[in-house]
Motif scaffolding. Structure first.
Motif, PDB file in Angstrom:
ATOM      1  N   VAL A   1       1.169   9.666  -9.223  1.00 14.89           N
ATOM      2  CA  VAL A   1       1.464   9.133  -7.895  1.00 14.89           C
ATOM      3  C   VAL A   1       1.335  10.260  -6.878  1.00 14.89           C
ATOM      4  O   VAL A   1       2.009  11.278  -6.979  1.00 14.89           O
TER       5      VAL A   1
ATOM      6  N   THR B   1       1.374  11.099  -2.616  1.00 16.51           N
ATOM      7  CA  THR B   1       2.034  10.521  -1.447  1.00 16.51           C
ATOM      8  C   THR B   1       1.614  11.236  -0.169  1.00 16.51           C
ATOM      9  O   THR B   1       1.042  12.319  -0.214  1.00 16.51           O
TER      10      THR B   1
ATOM     11  N   SER C   1       0.668   6.397  -2.624  1.00 11.98           N
ATOM     12  CA  SER C   1       1.787   5.647  -2.061  1.00 11.98           C
ATOM     13  C   SER C   1       2.111   6.178  -0.668  1.00 11.98           C
ATOM     14  O   SER C   1       2.371   7.365  -0.494  1.00 11.98           O
TER      15      SER C   1
ATOM     16  N   ASN D   1       8.646   5.651  -6.175  1.00 12.17           N
ATOM     17  CA  ASN D   1       7.615   6.564  -6.673  1.00 12.17           C
ATOM     18  C   ASN D   1       8.030   7.218  -7.995  1.00 12.17           C
ATOM     19  O   ASN D   1       7.199   7.384  -8.896  1.00 12.17           O
TER      20      ASN D   1
END
Length: 147
Positions: free
Chosen positions: A120, A122, A75, A110
């Motif tokens: 996830v 980032t 993400s 998230n």
């Protein structure tokens, strides 16, 4: 919220020469937040993305979701998704949320994905990032929380 979803075989994000996130297989998300966005928008899109059937089954039909295939997410915050290029030659970013609001909505988004059991990874909010990915398909979709 506006999210560009890219199915990926492999992806990573680097900030100042250091890898801050990487995935083997799943989705790369470029996430933009506008002024009117709320936690409800983040929740709606997190649920949509987790269950979007864009992974192929044995007959090469898109029948499986990220959850079904055990995929991961990279993400990336992306305020430029709200760049308006209709006038002039320089994008206008007035529709992008201020960093304080955008970072909160982005982090909530998230967190909601993680609560669904999805790994996830980032980048760093607001930083200059180098994103590398191998598109799978390619499959690229644009999702928005407001219709």
């Amino acid at each position: 919220m506006r999210i560009v979803v890219q199915r990926s075989k492999k992806a990573s994000v680097t900030v100042d020469g250091e890898v801050t996130g990487q995935i083997s297989s799943g989705l790369v998300l470029l996430v933009g937040v506008t002024h009117q966005d709320t936690v409800e928008d983040a929740s709606y899109l997190a649920d949509k993305i987790a269950n979007l059937r864009i992974f192929e089954d044995e007959n090469e039909k898109m029948n499986f979701s990220l959850v079904d295939v055990g995929g991961q997410i990279l993400s990336i915050s992306q305020f430029t998704l709200y760049g308006d290029c209709r006038k002039g030659r320089r994008p206008n970013f007035m529709d992008a949320a201020r960093p304080e609001q955008a970072s909160q909505i982005y982090e909530n988004f998230n967190s909601i994905l993680r609560e669904k059991g999805i790994q996830v990874e980032t980048g760093v909010f607001g930083a200059m990032m180098d994103v590398a990915l191998i598109n799978d398909g390619p499959v690229t979709l644009i999702l928005e929380s407001k219709s």
